[in-house]
Design a protein around this motif. Structure first.
Motif, short mmCIF file in Angstrom:
data_model
loop_
_atom_site.label_atom_id
_atom_site.label_comp_id
_atom_site.label_asym_id
_atom_site.label_seq_id
_atom_site.Cartn_x
_atom_site.Cartn_y
_atom_site.Cartn_z
N ALA A 213 12.15 2.37 -9.04
CA ALA A 213 13.02 3.13 -9.94
C ALA A 213 12.21 3.95 -10.94
CB ALA A 213 13.96 2.18 -10.70
N PHE A 214 10.94 3.64 -11.10
CA PHE A 214 10.03 4.42 -11.94
C PHE A 214 9.22 5.40 -11.10
CE2 PHE A 214 5.56 4.55 -13.52
CZ PHE A 214 5.76 5.47 -14.53
N ILE B 103 3.34 4.96 -4.17
CA ILE B 103 3.82 3.77 -3.46
C ILE B 103 3.19 2.51 -4.03
CG2 ILE B 103 3.94 2.66 -1.20
CD1 ILE B 103 3.95 5.60 -0.06
N VAL B 104 1.89 2.56 -4.30
CA VAL B 104 1.21 1.42 -4.93
C VAL B 104 1.80 1.17 -6.32
CG1 VAL B 104 -1.00 0.61 -5.85
CG2 VAL B 104 -0.91 1.70 -3.60
N LEU B 105 2.04 2.26 -7.06
CA LEU B 105 2.63 2.15 -8.39
C LEU B 105 3.98 1.45 -8.34
CD1 LEU B 105 2.20 2.92 -11.38
CD2 LEU B 105 3.36 5.07 -10.88
N SER B 106 4.75 1.72 -7.29
CA SER B 106 6.06 1.09 -7.18
C SER B 106 5.95 -0.42 -6.96
CB SER B 106 6.89 1.73 -6.06
OG SER B 106 6.39 1.38 -4.79
N ALA B 107 4.84 -0.86 -6.38
CA ALA B 107 4.65 -2.29 -6.16
C ALA B 107 4.29 -3.02 -7.46
CB ALA B 107 3.57 -2.53 -5.11
N VAL B 108 3.65 -2.32 -8.39
CA VAL B 108 3.25 -2.96 -9.65
C VAL B 108 4.17 -2.62 -10.82
CG1 VAL B 108 0.83 -3.18 -8.97
CG2 VAL B 108 1.58 -1.15 -10.19
N THR B 109 5.04 -1.63 -10.67
CA THR B 109 6.04 -1.34 -11.70
C THR B 109 7.41 -1.50 -11.07
OG1 THR B 109 5.96 1.05 -11.25
CG2 THR B 109 4.54 0.21 -13.03
N ALA B 110 7.99 -0.41 -10.61
CA ALA B 110 9.28 -0.44 -9.93
C ALA B 110 9.47 0.89 -9.21
CB ALA B 110 10.43 -0.65 -10.92
N VAL C 71 13.13 11.60 -17.00
CA VAL C 71 14.06 10.75 -17.75
C VAL C 71 14.51 9.59 -16.87
CG1 VAL C 71 16.35 10.67 -18.81
CG2 VAL C 71 14.79 12.55 -19.34
N LEU C 72 14.81 9.86 -15.60
CA LEU C 72 15.19 8.79 -14.67
C LEU C 72 14.03 7.81 -14.46
CD1 LEU C 72 17.19 10.76 -11.97
CD2 LEU C 72 18.08 9.03 -13.55
N ALA C 73 12.81 8.33 -14.36
CA ALA C 73 11.64 7.46 -14.19
C ALA C 73 11.49 6.54 -15.39
CB ALA C 73 10.38 8.30 -14.00
N LEU C 74 11.66 7.09 -16.59
CA LEU C 74 11.55 6.29 -17.80
C LEU C 74 12.66 5.24 -17.86
CD1 LEU C 74 10.03 5.84 -20.42
CD2 LEU C 74 11.51 7.52 -21.49
N ALA C 75 13.88 5.64 -17.51
CA ALA C 75 15.00 4.69 -17.48
C ALA C 75 14.73 3.57 -16.48
CB ALA C 75 16.30 5.40 -17.16
N GLY C 76 14.19 3.94 -15.32
CA GLY C 76 13.87 2.93 -14.31
C GLY C 76 12.79 1.98 -14.78
#
Length: 110
Positions: A91-92, A82-89, A14-19
């Motif tokens: 917070a996700f 970590i790569v995903l955080s660079a292309v999304t956030a 739920v936090l990932a989706l909110a982020g």
């Protein structure tokens, strides 16, 4: 392998989706308004700069935690979070990692 999602894993999802939704909406808003996103983030005064530094430090510490914890638990391809955080956030991707970590912890020992 268990298919059941532990309550903490669901909370992390739920936090990932909110982020994801929260940062996506704000990023789209910046694009629609044709704002200088990085300039606004780091150049609009001490308070905004402080938030930027705060989030950067948390993201670095969280990335280190992702790598260390994934190795400890035998989770593969932790670098993808970590790569995903660079292309999304972050917070996700960080709550997503925590959800997958909870699933791993809920699995019976091999």
């Amino acid at each position: 392998m268990t298919r059941r999602w532990p309550p903490l894993a669901i909370a992390y999802l739920v936090l990932a989706l909110a982020g994801l939704v929260g940062t996506f909406v704000l990023n789209v808003w910046s694009v629609v308004l044709m704002r200088d996103y990085l300039g606004d983030l780091f150049g609009s005064g001490p308070a905004v700069g402080s938030i930027g530094v705060d989030l950067l430090v948390v993201a670095i510490a969280g990335s280190v935690f992702i790598v260390v914890e994934a190795r400890r638990l035998g989770m593969r391809r932790a670098w993808l979070y970590i790569v995903l955080s660079a292309v999304t956030a972050f917070a996700f991707s960080f709550p997503l990692f925590l959800a997958m970590r909870e699933r791993r912890l809920a699995q019976p020992a091999k």
